[in-house]
Motif scaffolding. Structure first.
Motif, mmCIF file in Angstrom:
data_model
loop_
_atom_site.group_PDB
_atom_site.id
_atom_site.type_symbol
_atom_site.label_atom_id
_atom_site.label_comp_id
_atom_site.label_asym_id
_atom_site.label_seq_id
_atom_site.Cartn_x
_atom_site.Cartn_y
_atom_site.Cartn_z
ATOM 1 N N TYR A 714 0.836 -1.208 0.000
ATOM 2 C CA TYR A 714 0.000 0.000 0.000
ATOM 3 C C TYR A 714 0.864 1.249 0.000
ATOM 4 O O TYR A 714 0.505 2.272 -0.580
ATOM 5 N N ASN A 715 2.036 1.134 0.660
ATOM 6 C CA ASN A 715 2.981 2.257 0.676
ATOM 7 C C ASN A 715 3.880 2.177 -0.551
ATOM 8 O O ASN A 715 4.491 1.133 -0.799
ATOM 9 N N PRO A 716 3.972 3.238 -1.368
ATOM 10 C CA PRO A 716 4.757 3.162 -2.613
ATOM 11 C C PRO A 716 6.233 2.862 -2.388
ATOM 12 O O PRO A 716 6.875 2.207 -3.205
ATOM 13 N N GLY A 717 6.778 3.339 -1.259
ATOM 14 C CA GLY A 717 8.181 3.040 -0.965
ATOM 15 C C GLY A 717 8.399 1.553 -0.756
ATOM 16 O O GLY A 717 9.362 0.964 -1.263
ATOM 17 N N ASN A 718 7.489 0.945 -0.022
ATOM 18 C CA ASN A 718 7.567 -0.508 0.177
ATOM 19 C C ASN A 718 7.326 -1.259 -1.133
ATOM 20 O O ASN A 718 7.954 -2.293 -1.395
ATOM 21 N N ALA A 719 6.399 -0.739 -1.924
ATOM 22 C CA ALA A 719 6.120 -1.381 -3.209
ATOM 23 C C ALA A 719 7.375 -1.436 -4.062
ATOM 24 O O ALA A 719 7.669 -2.459 -4.700
ATOM 25 N N LEU A 720 8.126 -0.343 -4.069
ATOM 26 C CA LEU A 720 9.369 -0.307 -4.847
ATOM 27 C C LEU A 720 10.397 -1.283 -4.283
ATOM 28 O O LEU A 720 11.128 -1.932 -5.041
ATOM 29 N N ARG A 721 10.438 -1.402 -2.964
ATOM 30 C CA ARG A 721 11.358 -2.366 -2.344
ATOM 31 C C ARG A 721 10.986 -3.792 -2.744
ATOM 32 O O ARG A 721 11.863 -4.630 -2.967
ATOM 33 N N ILE A 722 9.701 -4.066 -2.799
ATOM 34 C CA ILE A 722 9.254 -5.410 -3.189
ATOM 35 C C ILE A 722 9.736 -5.729 -4.609
ATOM 36 O O ILE A 722 10.215 -6.834 -4.886
ATOM 37 N N VAL A 723 9.624 -4.741 -5.504
ATOM 38 C CA VAL A 723 10.111 -4.933 -6.876
ATOM 39 C C VAL A 723 11.611 -5.164 -6.871
ATOM 40 O O VAL A 723 12.127 -6.090 -7.518
ATOM 41 N N ALA A 724 12.337 -4.310 -6.135
ATOM 42 C CA ALA A 724 13.804 -4.379 -6.126
ATOM 43 C C ALA A 724 14.310 -5.705 -5.555
ATOM 44 O O ALA A 724 15.366 -6.200 -5.956
ATOM 45 N N GLU A 725 13.540 -6.319 -4.627
ATOM 46 C CA GLU A 725 13.963 -7.567 -3.977
ATOM 47 C C GLU A 725 13.466 -8.803 -4.715
ATOM 48 O O GLU A 725 13.593 -9.922 -4.218
ATOM 49 N N GLY A 726 12.871 -8.614 -5.890
ATOM 50 C CA GLY A 726 12.397 -9.757 -6.660
ATOM 51 C C GLY A 726 11.036 -10.256 -6.229
ATOM 52 O O GLY A 726 10.654 -11.399 -6.535
ATOM 53 N N GLY A 727 10.291 -9.401 -5.530
ATOM 54 C CA GLY A 727 9.005 -9.819 -5.011
ATOM 55 C C GLY A 727 7.932 -9.997 -6.068
ATOM 56 O O GLY A 727 6.972 -10.751 -5.843
ATOM 57 N N VAL A 728 8.084 -9.327 -7.211
ATOM 58 C CA VAL A 728 7.059 -9.449 -8.248
ATOM 59 C C VAL A 728 6.959 -10.893 -8.732
ATOM 60 O O VAL A 728 5.864 -11.447 -8.888
ATOM 61 N N ILE A 729 8.093 -11.511 -8.953
ATOM 62 C CA ILE A 729 8.097 -12.901 -9.418
ATOM 63 C C ILE A 729 7.454 -13.814 -8.389
ATOM 64 O O ILE A 729 6.651 -14.700 -8.733
ATOM 65 N N ALA A 730 7.761 -13.588 -7.092
ATOM 66 C CA ALA A 730 7.174 -14.411 -6.035
ATOM 67 C C ALA A 730 5.660 -14.227 -5.978
ATOM 68 O O ALA A 730 4.901 -15.202 -5.870
ATOM 69 N N LEU A 731 5.198 -12.985 -6.104
ATOM 70 C CA LEU A 731 3.760 -12.718 -6.053
ATOM 71 C C LEU A 731 3.045 -13.249 -7.291
ATOM 72 O O LEU A 731 1.922 -13.765 -7.212
ATOM 73 N N VAL A 732 3.695 -13.110 -8.441
ATOM 74 C CA VAL A 732 3.122 -13.633 -9.683
ATOM 75 C C VAL A 732 2.956 -15.149 -9.600
ATOM 76 O O VAL A 732 1.938 -15.713 -10.019
ATOM 77 N N HIS A 733 3.956 -15.797 -9.012
ATOM 78 C CA HIS A 733 3.882 -17.250 -8.859
ATOM 79 C C HIS A 733 2.708 -17.642 -7.949
ATOM 80 O O HIS A 733 1.950 -18.573 -8.257
ATOM 81 N N LEU A 734 2.553 -16.911 -6.840
ATOM 82 C CA LEU A 734 1.437 -17.183 -5.945
ATOM 83 C C LEU A 734 0.103 -16.937 -6.644
ATOM 84 O O LEU A 734 -0.837 -17.715 -6.526
#
Length: 924
Positions: A714-734
């Motif tokens: 929900y926080n854009p700063g955290n959202a960017l961290r999630i992208v930077a840490e490879g979180g998009v792939i993990a979320l896409v997989h889920l």
């Protein structure tokens, strides 16, 4: 009719005590009117003495301190013939205070080395029997001193645990100092030398019952010189030379019964002893592997001799001792006990057999030997039940302990053999155990309660215990001032409270108050009591009604005190679990807030997340997760360092159990509801471990991790961290692969938050080169995220149903879509006004995929029957969001699925508004 008066006078120095008068049966015409109270000071002398006999020595002392009359009665010699000191602290100071009453003390039972050291200070010169357990630390010096001070001693028993520090030197002292010794039974000595045994033979001419059990070495030849012995046991003793033993023991002139159970004896030695010994009548050889290997061996050829072995029917063997052949072998113990005219020699043999078999069965049960299931089912359980009805208290206790032990197949996981447990139930064991549990003897109460507790792990047996009144019995025992009794009773309530059908019965029986009181009564140094009491309260707190009862009884304060002060991990774990369950009932009661408001509660739970014990960390994190649903608790947890502690926990639990991983992620999920906490979690480094947990194969783990990442995104700063840490792939997989609809849903929402445009603006802050790199990486991530969001929403779209709903807004057309799209678990999610507003705003997003996702989310949050549906509907109505939904449903550029979902949300809002107008509350 004259009134009869009975007086008893007891000399006690210069004081004479007269008992008050009382009515004799038949004086009804002179009976006083019934009063509203009992005048305890006017009880007859005999009645008071009878009450005293039912009390342990501490309670006697307390009762005797109430008045001068009772003080004198409490010192009556008839009350101090025996003492059972096992369940109470007994040291030098207590012994000194009791010494004036112990001139006629004949029997003492004690536990542990401290009690052994204190016995000599009782100044009981006429002591005849001493029995002790937990004797591992008792030394030669202590035993020698006991023997030297009690030359009239006739019976000395130490065991069944091993007397590792007692040597042959102490045996020689016992022999020299106690010439009247008749019975000597010692367990677990390393070596029993010839000199020690010969001293017994020389100085103890009346020694008829001798037992060296579970020893390493015994001089077999010397035992042949104890010509007075009639009953000999070397059960469990290793390193025996059976050739030497048989050559010497067959010559013992009075040897009547011999116990060689759990030894290496073989059929050759057994045959020689039974054939050659003229006096030997009973040979007990239970669980002797070498003897049992010879399948052809039969004891039938030894006429007039009884061999008790696993391959024989023990009941048949015992029945052959008696001349009466009409009784049923299974009833042989009750037959013998009911005999009016008993043969003294047979009676003596049977009492010895009871003791020996109870000891052996307990040892076999403790070893959990393989291959004995048939024995336990066919005769072992029945033997234990028969022995539980013995007139010998120590036999009864040992049989109850054996019953509690033989059903357990895995101590660590509290696993029991259901077949054995149900055999005990079918043979009437529950009623027998409950009868023992209501005995006034505390030793029997403790062991019976332990057996009931273990048996109650089985649901069928637990039901039988409840039906037989066991819950009331255990609740009563939990109030005992005897720690051992209370501990086992609490364990029974713990196991019974697993069953939902028993929780209210426990509360109604006063079990909740008793369990809470246990924590206050023994706050320190009584780990078993505290763990069991907290465990039972944890189970009870899982029930909404019982959780209120726990809080009302002071359970919150007791459990917080335990979590703060107790150092034992078992009690810490159960206290944290209990607090977690108390806080788990949401809006149905005030317990969540009450736990948070209890001084030191949140701070203690935060500290427990740093425990070295995984179970403690898991339950503490679970408690913080539940408590974080309350706004005030959430901020207080953060103030006590909860963010840092839980992020550290998440980082450290990559190889931990799924339970700990789930709760660590869940606690961060709960804290991240607050925007300030969400930002703090991001700054503290909480995103990488959550992404790692989102990759878990365990459904519960990746579901809670997805929830936490949704809140953080929900926080854009955290959202960017999630992208930077490879979180998009993990979320896409889920989003595409999880078997959990909830995990897929929350992963889709997290991706929608991340790519609704707000993160793009945040990403542009910084240098030009950094912005370019981030922009390029975000483009690819956005495309991948939107593709999988669309795929997720599409799975809930049935083409035929959607085609029909697109043509009409009638409820009959929209209902099938709503039913198809519904994710039941999503009804437990609670969103803030700003979160709901973000989804409404997303309906205007240029992306048709995000529009559909937003409408789908609002549908889940407002479906009637959802736990927080009314709350979400109220937020939307207050913000005037219906107007936006109507526009979305009619907009030409809105995708078909978004329009249909928007129409359903409008219908939901109308439903909730109508319900609200009727004065109904939301479903919680």
């Amino acid at each position: 009719m004259s009134r009869r008066v009975r007086q008893r006078v007891e000399e006690n120095g210069k004081n004479k005590v007269e008992s008050p008068s009382f009515l004799v049966l038949g004086d009804e015409d002179l009976a006083p009117k019934v009063k509203e109270y009992v005048d305890w000071t006017r009880l007859p002398y005999d009645t008071v003495l009878h009450l005293f006999t039912r009390l342990n020595y501490r309670d006697r002392a307390s009762l005797a301190s109430t008045c001068r009359t009772w003080r004198s009665l409490g010192a009556s010699p008839c009350l101090w013939g025996s003492l059972d000191l096992r369940a109470h602290k007994f040291d030098l100071s207590v012994a000194a205070s009791l010494a004036t009453r112990c001139a006629n003390l004949h029997k003492v039972r004690f536990r542990g080395v401290d009690s052994a050291d204190a016995i000599i200070h009782l100044r009981a010169r006429n002591l005849l029997e001493i029995s002790g357990d937990y004797c591992r630390k008792i030394t030669d010096a202590t035993l020698s001193m006991i023997a030297a001070r009690h030359e009239a001693l006739e019976s000395l028993q130490l065991g069944p645990d091993f007397c590792e520090r007692i040597t042959s030197d102490a045996i020689r002292v016992v022999a020299f100092c106690c010439p009247k010794l008749i019975k000597l039974r010692l367990s677990g000595m390393r070596d029993v030398s010839s000199e020690a045994i010969e001293s017994l033979a020389k100085h103890c001419p009346q020694l008829s019952d001798l037992g060296f059990l579970d020893c390493l070495n015994i001089n077999e030849e010397a035992l042949g010189k104890v010509v007075s012995v009639r009953y000999l046991s070397v059960a469990g003793t290793s390193n025996m030379n059976w050739k030497v033993a048989t050559e010497n023991w067959e010559k013992l002139p009075k040897l009547t019964a011999l116990d060689v159970s759990r030894t290496s004896i073989d059929h050759t030695a057994v045959s020689r002893l039974l054939k050659s010994s003229q006096s030997l009548k009973v040979l007990c050889a239970l669980n002797c592997p070498f003897l049992e290997e010879d399948k052809s061996f039969s004891s039938d050829r030894f006429k007039g001799k009884v061999l008790l072995a696993l391959f024989n029917d023990t009941f048949d063997g015992l029945a052959s001792i008696f001349a009466d052949n009409t009784k049923k072998p299974k009833d042989i113990f009750s037959y013998w006990r009911d005999l009016i005219r008993k043969d003294k020699s047979i009676d003596e043999i049977m009492r010895w057999i009871e003791w020996i078999i109870s000891h052996t069965l307990l040892r076999i049960a403790e070893s959990n030997s393989q291959g004995l299931n048939d024995f336990w089912l066919n005769q072992g359980a029945a033997l234990l039940l028969s022995l539980m009805q013995s007139s010998q208290e120590d036999v009864q206790e040992r049989a109850a302990t054996g019953l509690a032990t033989f059903i357990v197949v895995d101590d660590e996981n509290a696993s029991i053999d259901c077949g054995r447990a149900e055999t005990v139930m079918r043979d009437g064991g529950i009623r027998l155990l409950l009868k023992l549990a209501t005995s006034w003897r505390e030793g029997l109460q403790s062991e019976a309660a332990k057996a009931i507790a273990n048996l109650s792990v089985n649901a069928k047996v637990a039901k039988a215990v409840a039906e037989e009144g066991g819950i009331n019995v255990l609740a009563g025992l939990a109030k005992s001032m005897n720690r051992l009794v209370a501990e086992e009773a609490a364990g029974g309530l713990w196991n019974l409270s697993v069953g939902e059908e028993h929780k209210n019965a426990i509360a109604q029986a006063g079990g909740v108050n008793a369990l809470v009181e246990l924590i206050f009564r023994w706050p320190n140094g009584c780990d078993g009591v505290l763990e069991r009491a907290a465990g039972a309260l944890a189970n009870l707190a899982a029930d909404d009604k019982c959780s209120t009862e726990v809080a009302r009884a002071g359970g919150v304060h007791a459990l917080v005190m335990l979590a703060r002060n107790c150092k034992y991990e078992g009690a810490q774990e159960q206290a944290a679990r209990a607090l977690a369950n108390l806080a788990a009932h949401g809006d149905s009661n005030d317990n969540n807030a009450a736990v948070g408001q209890e001084a030191g509660a949140l701070e203690a739970l935060v500290q427990l997340t740093q425990s070295p014990h995984e179970g403690v960390k898991q339950e503490a994190a679970g408690a913080l997760w539940n408590l974080s649903f309350d706004d005030k608790n959430r901020e207080s947890i953060a103030a006590f360092g909860g963010v840092e502690a839980l992020v550290a926990l998440a980082k450290s639990c990559s190889n931990a159990s799924t339970g700990l991983q789930e709760r660590a992620a869940g606690a961060l999920w709960g804290l991240s509801v607050s925007e300030a906490n969400s930002i703090a979690i991001g700054h503290e480094g909480g995103i990488p471990p959550l992404i790692a947990l989102a990759r878990s194969e365990a459904e519960d783990v990746h579901e809670t991790a997805a929830g936490a990442l949704w809140n953080l995104a929900y926080n854009p700063g955290n959202a960017l961290r999630i992208v930077a840490e490879g979180g998009v792939i993990a979320l896409v997989h889920l989003c595409s692969s999880s078997v959990s609809k909830m995990a897929r849903f929350m992963a889709a929402l997290a991706l929608a938050y991340m790519f609704d445009g707000r993160m793009d603006e945040y990403a542009m802050i910084g240098t030009s080169s950094e912005s370019t790199t981030k922009s390029v990486s975000l483009v690819g991530a956005r495309a991948m995220a939107l593709k999988h969001i669309e795929g997720f929403v599409t799975t809930f779209m049935e083409p035929q149903i959607f085609a029909a709903a697109a043509l009409s807004s009638a409820p009959s057309m929209l209902a099938p879509v709503s039913e198809k799209a519904r994710i039941p678990e999503a009804g437990h999610l609670r969103c803030s006004g700003s979160e709901i507003g973000r989804f409404v705003t997303m309906l205007r997003n240029p992306s048709s995929i995000l529009k559909a996702c937003a409408a789908f989310a609002l549908l889940q949050f407002t479906i009637p029957g959802g736990r927080h549906a009314m709350h979400h509907a109220s937020l939307m109505q207050s913000a005037g969001e219906a107007r936006v939904l109507r526009s979305a449903a009619a907009a030409s550029n809105m995708p078909r699925e978004a329009k249909i979902f928007a129409k359903i949300v409008l219908r939901n809002l109308e439903h909730h508004q109508a319900e609200s107008s009727k004065g109904k509350t939301s479903i919680l």
